[in-house]
Design a protein around this motif. Structure first.
Motif, PDB file in Angstrom:
ATOM      1  N   VAL A   5       1.318  -1.278  -0.180  1.00 38.21           N
ATOM      2  CA  VAL A   5       0.199   0.148   0.360  1.00 38.21           C
ATOM      3  C   VAL A   5       0.642   1.237  -0.068  1.00 38.21           C
ATOM      4  N   ILE A   6       2.333   1.114   1.102  1.00 44.25           N
ATOM      5  CA  ILE A   6       2.661   2.214   1.014  1.00 44.25           C
ATOM      6  C   ILE A   6       3.717   2.743  -0.553  1.00 44.25           C
ATOM      7  N   ALA A  54       7.683  11.464  -1.290  1.00 51.09           N
ATOM      8  CA  ALA A  54       7.728  10.238  -1.005  1.00 51.09           C
ATOM      9  C   ALA A  54       9.052   8.912  -1.361  1.00 51.09           C
ATOM     10  N   GLY A  55       9.723   9.924  -2.129  1.00 49.71           N
ATOM     11  CA  GLY A  55      11.733   9.758  -1.947  1.00 49.71           C
ATOM     12  C   GLY A  55      11.857   9.059  -1.030  1.00 49.71           C
ATOM     13  N   ALA A  77      13.219   4.498   3.257  1.00 48.26           N
ATOM     14  CA  ALA A  77      12.669   4.002   4.532  1.00 48.26           C
ATOM     15  C   ALA A  77      12.448   1.981   4.077  1.00 48.26           C
ATOM     16  N   LEU A  78      12.260   2.514   3.183  1.00 45.15           N
ATOM     17  CA  LEU A  78      11.310   0.879   2.716  1.00 45.15           C
ATOM     18  C   LEU A  78      12.380   0.189   1.988  1.00 45.15           C
ATOM     19  N   SER A  79      13.931   0.595   1.850  1.00 46.76           N
ATOM     20  CA  SER A  79      14.729   0.078   1.318  1.00 46.76           C
ATOM     21  C   SER A  79      13.868  -0.509  -0.995  1.00 46.76           C
TER      22      SER A  79
END
Length: 235
Positions: A6-7, A182-183, A188-190
């Motif tokens: 979702v993210i 968003a970047g 943060a999500l690698s």
């Protein structure tokens, strides 16, 4: 669908929507067909740096289709030499879906990026954003793969930052700020696309600081002509 997915989709929307607005602005705010938009984006003078980038992508698409083994020598992979961070931009390891999407994105993003950033800065942003993202991936985020969508994300990031000071309304100035946000989330999500986005944003910010008085954007010139008061005819 997991929260992670979702993210990711939300981050993709936060990059694509402002990027689409910037591209549509080339039509002066008018609703036009895709064919007409392409005609506007590729009007004269021809953005030759954009042509060169897209031509290189197209040639490599043919090469990897005819000789798929070339990807084994160019993509990033465990234990690969450092220069694979550059060559990984040349191959699309997810096949035709990735090839088609990235080429289509380049056709609309690259000419706008050249017209707003210039023929030198545009390919520089593309290269530095892409290499930075590939290098971080090789360091451990995603050690196998390749593609230039990270470089295209860098172009959108640079456009968003360079466009913001020129926006006519507060809403138009706020929308591009979604791109660096968003970047950060992607990082943060690698996800290496976040590195591409933030690298492009950083270069775009430097460009704005170094050359704040750069020539008006194409849509701004049209807006000024449209809003200029009509002069009375001479007797």
């Amino acid at each position: 669908m997991t929260l992670h997915m979702v993210i990711l989709y939300c981050c993709a929307a936060a990059v694509v929507v402002p990027g689409t607005k910037i591209i549509q602005a080339e039509a002066g705010g008018r609703r036009v067909s895709p064919v007409e938009l392409l005609r506007i984006l590729w009007r004269r003078p021809v953005p030759w740096a954009a042509v060169a980038v897209i031509a290189a992508m197209a040639v490599m698409a043919v090469v990897q289709t005819v000789a798929p083994s070339v990807m084994d020598h160019l993509q990033r992979e465990p234990g690969a030499p450092w220069w694979r961070a550059v060559t990984a931009l040349l191959v699309q390891t997810s096949g035709w879906p990735q090839l088609t999407f990235n080429l289509a994105a380049a056709v609309v993003v690259a000419p706008v990026a050249q017209r707003l950033l210039g023929p030198v800065l545009m390919p520089l942003v593309f290269l530095l954003s892409g290499v930075a993202a590939q290098a971080v991936s090789m360091a451990g985020w995603s050690v196998t793969g390749g593609g230039d969508s990270v470089a295209l994300c860098g172009l959108v990031g640079a456009l968003a930052v360079a466009r913001t000071p020129r926006a006519a309304t507060p809403a138009a100035r706020l929308l591009p700020l979604l791109v660096p946000f968003a970047g950060l989330l992607l990082c943060a999500l690698s996800n290496n696309h976040g590195v591409g986005v933030l690298t492009g944003c950083a270069i775009g910010a430097v460009a704005v600081l170094v050359a704040p008085g750069r020539q008006p954007r194409p849509w701004e010139s049209r807006d000024r002509r449209a809003s200029a008061p009509a002069t009375a005819p001479r007797p």
